[in-house]
Design a protein around this motif. Sequence first.
Motif, PDB file in Angstrom:
ATOM      1  N   ILE A  17       0.847  -1.197   0.000  1.00 39.45           N
ATOM      2  CA  ILE A  17       0.000   0.000   0.000  1.00 39.45           C
ATOM      3  C   ILE A  17       0.880   1.243   0.000  1.00 39.45           C
ATOM      4  O   ILE A  17       1.783   1.385   0.826  1.00 39.45           O
ATOM      5  N   LYS A  18       0.610   2.129  -0.946  1.00 35.46           N
ATOM      6  CA  LYS A  18       1.450   3.315  -1.119  1.00 35.46           C
ATOM      7  C   LYS A  18       0.780   4.547  -0.533  1.00 35.46           C
ATOM      8  O   LYS A  18      -0.449   4.610  -0.450  1.00 35.46           O
ATOM      9  N   MET A  19       1.619   5.519  -0.194  1.00 32.21           N
ATOM     10  CA  MET A  19       1.133   6.824   0.245  1.00 32.21           C
ATOM     11  C   MET A  19       0.208   7.392  -0.829  1.00 32.21           C
ATOM     12  O   MET A  19       0.583   7.441  -2.003  1.00 32.21           O
ATOM     13  N   GLY A  20      -0.993   7.800  -0.427  1.00 28.26           N
ATOM     14  CA  GLY A  20      -1.895   8.448  -1.377  1.00 28.26           C
ATOM     15  C   GLY A  20      -2.754   7.504  -2.198  1.00 28.26           C
ATOM     16  O   GLY A  20      -3.542   7.962  -3.028  1.00 28.26           O
ATOM     17  N   ASP A  21      -2.634   6.208  -1.999  1.00 34.64           N
ATOM     18  CA  ASP A  21      -3.490   5.271  -2.740  1.00 34.64           C
ATOM     19  C   ASP A  21      -4.956   5.550  -2.419  1.00 34.64           C
ATOM     20  O   ASP A  21      -5.337   5.608  -1.245  1.00 34.64           O
ATOM     21  N   PRO A  22      -5.802   5.715  -3.424  1.00 40.70           N
ATOM     22  CA  PRO A  22      -7.236   5.922  -3.159  1.00 40.70           C
ATOM     23  C   PRO A  22      -7.833   4.655  -2.540  1.00 40.70           C
ATOM     24  O   PRO A  22      -7.554   3.552  -3.009  1.00 40.70           O
ATOM     25  N   ILE A  23      -8.665   4.851  -1.531  1.00 38.60           N
ATOM     26  CA  ILE A  23      -9.192   3.712  -0.786  1.00 38.60           C
ATOM     27  C   ILE A  23     -10.034   2.811  -1.690  1.00 38.60           C
ATOM     28  O   ILE A  23     -10.044   1.591  -1.524  1.00 38.60           O
ATOM     29  N   HIS A  24     -10.708   3.394  -2.677  1.00 37.40           N
ATOM     30  CA  HIS A  24     -11.571   2.534  -3.504  1.00 37.40           C
ATOM     31  C   HIS A  24     -10.768   1.639  -4.450  1.00 37.40           C
ATOM     32  O   HIS A  24     -11.328   0.750  -5.060  1.00 37.40           O
ATOM     33  N   HIS A  25      -9.455   1.869  -4.545  1.00 42.44           N
ATOM     34  CA  HIS A  25      -8.600   0.928  -5.274  1.00 42.44           C
ATOM     35  C   HIS A  25      -8.084  -0.170  -4.351  1.00 42.44           C
ATOM     36  O   HIS A  25      -7.432  -1.104  -4.816  1.00 42.44           O
ATOM     37  N   LEU A  26      -8.351  -0.017  -3.060  1.00 46.13           N
ATOM     38  CA  LEU A  26      -7.750  -0.925  -2.078  1.00 46.13           C
ATOM     39  C   LEU A  26      -8.751  -1.902  -1.480  1.00 46.13           C
ATOM     40  O   LEU A  26      -8.404  -2.704  -0.629  1.00 46.13           O
ATOM     41  N   ARG A  27     -10.015  -1.802  -1.927  1.00 40.68           N
ATOM     42  CA  ARG A  27     -11.054  -2.630  -1.309  1.00 40.68           C
ATOM     43  C   ARG A  27     -10.646  -4.097  -1.211  1.00 40.68           C
ATOM     44  O   ARG A  27     -10.792  -4.724  -0.170  1.00 40.68           O
ATOM     45  N   ASP A  28     -10.115  -4.636  -2.298  1.00 41.81           N
ATOM     46  CA  ASP A  28      -9.770  -6.064  -2.346  1.00 41.81           C
ATOM     47  C   ASP A  28      -8.693  -6.419  -1.340  1.00 41.81           C
ATOM     48  O   ASP A  28      -8.859  -7.339  -0.539  1.00 41.81           O
ATOM     49  N   VAL A  29      -7.589  -5.659  -1.383  1.00 43.04           N
ATOM     50  CA  VAL A  29      -6.468  -5.994  -0.509  1.00 43.04           C
ATOM     51  C   VAL A  29      -6.864  -5.796   0.958  1.00 43.04           C
ATOM     52  O   VAL A  29      -6.460  -6.556   1.838  1.00 43.04           O
ATOM     53  N   VAL A  30      -7.717  -4.797   1.215  1.00 37.03           N
ATOM     54  CA  VAL A  30      -8.197  -4.565   2.585  1.00 37.03           C
ATOM     55  C   VAL A  30      -8.977  -5.780   3.076  1.00 37.03           C
ATOM     56  O   VAL A  30      -8.773  -6.277   4.181  1.00 37.03           O
ATOM     57  N   ARG A  31      -9.855  -6.291   2.228  1.00 34.51           N
ATOM     58  CA  ARG A  31     -10.680  -7.431   2.618  1.00 34.51           C
ATOM     59  C   ARG A  31      -9.825  -8.689   2.775  1.00 34.51           C
ATOM     60  O   ARG A  31      -9.922  -9.411   3.767  1.00 34.51           O
ATOM     61  N   ARG A  32      -8.942  -8.912   1.790  1.00 31.18           N
ATOM     62  CA  ARG A  32      -8.132 -10.139   1.806  1.00 31.18           C
ATOM     63  C   ARG A  32      -7.252 -10.247   3.042  1.00 31.18           C
ATOM     64  O   ARG A  32      -7.099 -11.319   3.610  1.00 31.18           O
ATOM     65  N   HIS A  33      -6.667  -9.107   3.447  1.00 35.86           N
ATOM     66  CA  HIS A  33      -5.704  -9.170   4.547  1.00 35.86           C
ATOM     67  C   HIS A  33      -6.242  -8.614   5.858  1.00 35.86           C
ATOM     68  O   HIS A  33      -5.503  -8.486   6.825  1.00 35.86           O
ATOM     69  N   GLY A  34      -7.521  -8.302   5.887  1.00 34.23           N
ATOM     70  CA  GLY A  34      -8.110  -7.795   7.123  1.00 34.23           C
ATOM     71  C   GLY A  34      -7.429  -6.525   7.613  1.00 34.23           C
ATOM     72  O   GLY A  34      -7.211  -6.344   8.808  1.00 34.23           O
ATOM     73  N   ILE A  35      -7.098  -5.631   6.681  1.00 35.54           N
ATOM     74  CA  ILE A  35      -6.446  -4.378   7.065  1.00 35.54           C
ATOM     75  C   ILE A  35      -7.431  -3.517   7.850  1.00 35.54           C
ATOM     76  O   ILE A  35      -8.585  -3.367   7.456  1.00 35.54           O
ATOM     77  N   ARG A  36      -6.978  -2.951   8.953  1.00 30.39           N
ATOM     78  CA  ARG A  36      -7.829  -2.051   9.734  1.00 30.39           C
ATOM     79  C   ARG A  36      -7.737  -0.650   9.112  1.00 30.39           C
ATOM     80  O   ARG A  36      -6.642  -0.125   8.919  1.00 30.39           O
ATOM     81  N   VAL A  37      -8.903  -0.063   8.843  1.00 33.29           N
ATOM     82  CA  VAL A  37      -8.968   1.222   8.152  1.00 33.29           C
ATOM     83  C   VAL A  37      -9.592   2.268   9.070  1.00 33.29           C
ATOM     84  O   VAL A  37     -10.660   2.037   9.626  1.00 33.29           O
ATOM     85  N   LEU A  38      -8.919   3.398   9.252  1.00 35.33           N
ATOM     86  CA  LEU A  38      -9.413   4.448  10.142  1.00 35.33           C
ATOM     87  C   LEU A  38      -9.492   5.792   9.421  1.00 35.33           C
ATOM     88  O   LEU A  38      -8.637   6.110   8.595  1.00 35.33           O
ATOM     89  N   SER A  39     -10.508   6.581   9.769  1.00 36.33           N
ATOM     90  CA  SER A  39     -10.525   7.983   9.342  1.00 36.33           C
ATOM     91  C   SER A  39      -9.482   8.732  10.158  1.00 36.33           C
ATOM     92  O   SER A  39      -9.088   8.278  11.230  1.00 36.33           O
ATOM     93  N   SER A  40      -9.039   9.897   9.669  1.00 37.89           N
ATOM     94  CA  SER A  40      -8.023  10.609  10.430  1.00 37.89           C
ATOM     95  C   SER A  40      -8.640  11.377  11.598  1.00 37.89           C
ATOM     96  O   SER A  40      -9.765  11.853  11.523  1.00 37.89           O
ATOM     97  N   ASN A  41      -7.885  11.478  12.662  1.00 40.96           N
ATOM     98  CA  ASN A  41      -8.346  12.080  13.915  1.00 40.96           C
ATOM     99  C   ASN A  41      -7.308  13.133  14.322  1.00 40.96           C
ATOM    100  O   ASN A  41      -6.468  12.898  15.180  1.00 40.96           O
ATOM    101  N   TYR A  42      -7.391  14.300  13.666  1.00 38.98           N
ATOM    102  CA  TYR A  42      -6.327  15.300  13.827  1.00 38.98           C
ATOM    103  C   TYR A  42      -6.257  15.870  15.235  1.00 38.98           C
ATOM    104  O   TYR A  42      -5.204  16.314  15.671  1.00 38.98           O
ATOM    105  N   THR A  43      -7.384  15.864  15.936  1.00 44.65           N
ATOM    106  CA  THR A  43      -7.355  16.346  17.319  1.00 44.65           C
ATOM    107  C   THR A  43      -6.405  15.482  18.143  1.00 44.65           C
ATOM    108  O   THR A  43      -5.581  15.984  18.909  1.00 44.65           O
TER     109      THR A  43
END
Length: 422
Positions: free
Chosen positions: A52-78
């Motif tokens: 997974i590269k810096m700046g990869d759009p999440i909708h291109h990553l759906r498959d790899v996220v599902r296959r490897h159970g990647i945890r996905v978080l929104s950013s929490n700047y606070t």
Amino acid sequence: MSAPIALIDCNNYYVSCERAFDSSLVGVPVIVLSNNDGCAIARSAEAKALGIKMGDPIHHLRDVVRRHGIRVLSSNYTLYGDMQRRVIAACEPFARDFEIYSIDETFLDLAGFEGRDLVDHARAMREQVRLWTTIPTCVGIAETKTLAKLANAAAKKDARFEGVADLRDDAVRREVMDAFAVGDVWGVGGATARKLTDLGVHTAGALRDMPMKQARAVGTVVLERLVAELRGVPSDAVESVAPRRKGMAVTRSFGTPVCDFDRMMGALSQYALRAGEKLRMHGLVAGRLTAFFHTNRNRPDRPQYGGSRTVTLHPMSSDSFELIAAARRAAERAWRDGYAYTKAGILLDDLVPEAERPRTLFEADTAKRDRLMGALDAINAKFGTWTAVTATQGFKREWKLRSEMRSPAWTTKIADVPMVRA
DNA sequence: TCTGGGGTCCTAGGACCC
DNA sequence: TCTGGGGTCCTAGGACCC
């Protein structure tokens, strides 16, 4: 000889912040998304290993996220901003002066510490940061900022350094620079890297040895200064006092495209209101305001248009209502019907401290307005940005950004403070 | 369908002036 | 036909950064 400079850089910073409060994220692949949940801007080591590269759009990553159970978080700047304060506090005793370069990187002026073993010194500092925050870091030491950046990158990449690289040693410096790709040097982007490799300059070492005149011809004074820094001649000192800010921006992509003017004004009013709040927070007034919007640039197959107009604010102001009125004037002039806009923003320029604001002859009494702005800021500070809004914004905010996987405000909101049971 | 947001610095070129 | 030279200021846009 100039005093040594260190750069401390947090590893996978946003992910490390999230892991500090959620141990289920440790040891598994994690990515943190940009605003609007658009693309991956922070990846754990495990996620990087999955390609997974810096700046990869999440909708291109759906498959790899599902296959490897990647945890996905929104950013929490606070959370990330609050953790930054703790990191700096932990570093405090280890340097004479600091320059906070970004949310996860700080330059340290090590003047006065030369008598010590600086590698041990840096190790102790890393340990202090880890103890106070759990966040892993790397440290680079050298004689200029550019070399300290390079040292830091080496410390991250090469396990032999065990997290701290000191490039003041000639042999080490040469070895690292000759193996360092020119495109990875701080300040060399894609365009300059292409020009340099065409000239046969492939490494940081080769760039250091480039004649100054040639460097200037290839990349203006910017590259010339960079070559000097690579040679150990500082062109930029550690500056603890932040320079006065020149501009300010509030821009967002839309969750859903905007096609009509009223809705666009709704968004722009909201951004202008927020821009005014930021100005007041910093005690500044602005002299110029730009409103812009554009269509989706990643879809060249669709009709494209980008509009932008700048208006002068006189008198200079930080009054949200005046900013909104100015935004409307600018937007009306830039507007074209028939496009699906996906992003808009407000830019402020000519920023001056309120106290230095030039007075004009015909100024209304601003006391009332100041009180109103103060009340607005207080409400939004207490209940969240964009609680109190203006009528111009409308109430249907279909365009508002997405942020569906954000972690709690662990450290800044009483209701979110983690509970410990013993 | 879905691709961030917020900054800095530098240069070229136009407008304008004497 | 020939049409200065040297400034300043401003803006747009490129390049780069995290």
